[in-house]
Design a protein around this motif. Structure first.
Motif, PDB file in Angstrom:
ATOM      1  N   GLU A  56      44.870 -30.448 -21.129  1.00  0.00           N
ATOM      2  CA  GLU A  56      45.691 -29.937 -20.029  1.00  0.00           C
ATOM      3  C   GLU A  56      45.619 -30.907 -18.853  1.00  0.00           C
ATOM      4  OE1 GLU A  56      45.484 -25.737 -19.070  1.00  0.00           O
ATOM      5  OE2 GLU A  56      44.297 -25.376 -20.878  1.00  0.00           O
TER       6      GLU A  56
ATOM      7  N   TYR B 293      35.965 -22.760 -20.387  1.00  0.00           N
ATOM      8  CA  TYR B 293      37.119 -23.222 -19.613  1.00  0.00           C
ATOM      9  C   TYR B 293      36.621 -24.138 -18.500  1.00  0.00           C
ATOM     10  CZ  TYR B 293      35.958 -19.776 -15.958  1.00  0.00           C
ATOM     11  OH  TYR B 293      35.319 -19.056 -14.966  1.00  0.00           O
TER      12      TYR B 293
ATOM     13  N   TRP C 122      41.048 -28.940 -24.790  1.00  0.00           N
ATOM     14  CA  TRP C 122      41.958 -28.325 -23.823  1.00  0.00           C
ATOM     15  C   TRP C 122      43.292 -29.094 -23.724  1.00  0.00           C
ATOM     16  CZ3 TRP C 122      36.713 -28.988 -22.151  1.00  0.00           C
ATOM     17  CH2 TRP C 122      35.983 -27.796 -22.106  1.00  0.00           C
TER      18      TRP C 122
ATOM     19  N   THR D 155      41.737 -24.527 -16.685  1.00  0.00           N
ATOM     20  CA  THR D 155      42.295 -24.635 -18.032  1.00  0.00           C
ATOM     21  C   THR D 155      42.317 -23.257 -18.695  1.00  0.00           C
ATOM     22  OG1 THR D 155      40.167 -24.963 -19.146  1.00  0.00           O
ATOM     23  CG2 THR D 155      41.247 -26.919 -18.245  1.00  0.00           C
ATOM     24  N   LYS D 156      42.873 -23.213 -19.866  1.00  0.00           N
ATOM     25  CA  LYS D 156      42.789 -22.021 -20.702  1.00  0.00           C
ATOM     26  C   LYS D 156      41.352 -21.867 -21.212  1.00  0.00           C
ATOM     27  CE  LYS D 156      44.043 -24.775 -24.730  1.00  0.00           C
ATOM     28  NZ  LYS D 156      45.102 -25.137 -25.682  1.00  0.00           N
TER      29      LYS D 156
END
Length: 319
Positions: free
Chosen positions: A195, A168, A193, A182-183
């Motif tokens: 994001e 992440y 990702w 992020t996830k």
């Protein structure tokens, strides 16, 4: 502590018939102890084959009281011809048990002629860091910076199986800004990702901002493993443009030069933000009359970053 100083000289040869890499450690120049109170240096060089699964390493003899030691010692490592172009050698210099500097060398066939090679020493860092991150940076007026973390590539493997990571990313700006994450993408050295994170920053301060990004491997127990970081100063960034690049990961937090640059940028950013806050909230008590402007002025200086700033209240200017 003193900053790292000095350089080392070495030469490389390869014996194809025996698949041996010969490393001749020649000498060092300008070495200094990291401890300010210590004058003498007792140097020794360790050479590490970084990409070896066995962690192959060897050391020279130790020299006494010498800032310019001469060794001319040969250290031998078994490396196949196929692996040689991908081999990295780490030269780490010790003063007794203290590391006083190191340098990493990417081996190539062009170096296998035995000629002396000189490399400057650097701060100790994590050479296992690899790969990079695809990032996009854009800006929407009046005050929103968009940082899009797209993907990673060829990241270091920190998982229990030794072949993958659960990765992440943490993103922020230098100064007093929130850290956003992020996830976690599991079991991948090439995570995706996609994001986007938004940060509110006035367009006047945009060119003093720095985007900070760090990648981690998520662990079930204990602290997460650090996989590297990226620092993107926006000094040349224009709010109507978009940055869309792959950025290499590095161990910036263990390098004194990068730490000092980041600290300077962060303090400068905080100083500017404080001045904007003063300007927006009226006239604090520490303002005084300026004969130059005939208005209330706030002057601040910060010797650590070599910056002087001025706020003039009354006509809305900020310098």
């Amino acid at each position: 502590q003193r900053r790292v100083r000095g350089e080392i000289g070495f030469a490389l040869k390869y014996k194809s018939d025996r698949q041996l890499l010969m490393v001749r450690v020649i000498a060092a120049q300008g070495l200094a102890s990291r401890q300010v109170a210590r004058l003498n240096v007792n140097p020794q060089i360790e050479v590490v084959l970084l990409d070896s699964t066995d962690g192959d390493s060897d050391r020279t003899t130790k020299k006494k009281d010498s800032s310019n030691p001469v060794w001319n010692e040969i250290l031998v490592f078994r490396v196949s011809e196929e692996d040689l172009p991908n081999t990295r050698l780490l030269f780490r210099v010790y003063d007794d048990s203290d590391v006083i500097g190191e340098t990493m060398v990417q081996v190539s066939w062009d170096d296998m002629v035995g000629d002396p090679i000189w490399e400057e020493l650097q701060d100790q860092q994590d050479w296992s860091i690899s790969g990079g991150v695809h990032m996009q940076i854009s800006y929407t007026t009046p005050s929103t910076l968009h940082v899009r973390v797209c993907a990673g590539e060829a990241l270091a493997a920190k998982g229990g199986d030794g072949t993958s990571s659960d990765t992440y990313v943490r993103v922020t700006l230098a100064g007093k800004y929130p850290v956003k994450s992020t996830k976690v993408v599991k079991n991948s050295l090439n995570p995706v990702w996609k994001e986007t994170f938004d940060f509110e920053i006035p367009v006047q301060l945009l060119q003093t901002a720095t985007v900070l990004l760090a990648v981690y491997h998520k662990k079930t127990l204990g602290s997460d493993d650090f996989l590297g970081e990226i620092r993107v100063p926006l000094g040349e960034f224009r709010h109507f443009h978009t940055i869309d690049n792959w950025f290499p990961l590095a161990d910036l937090k263990h390098v004194a030069r990068h730490r000092s640059e980041w600290g300077k940028g962060a303090m400068e950013q905080e100083l500017r933000e404080a001045l904007v806050a003063h300007l927006s909230c009226g006239a604090p008590s520490l303002l005084f009359k300026s004969s130059e402007y005939k208005q209330r002025v706030l002057r601040l200086s910060c010797p650590k970053i070599g910056q002087t700033a001025r706020v003039v209240l009354g006509n809305g200017t900020f310098e």
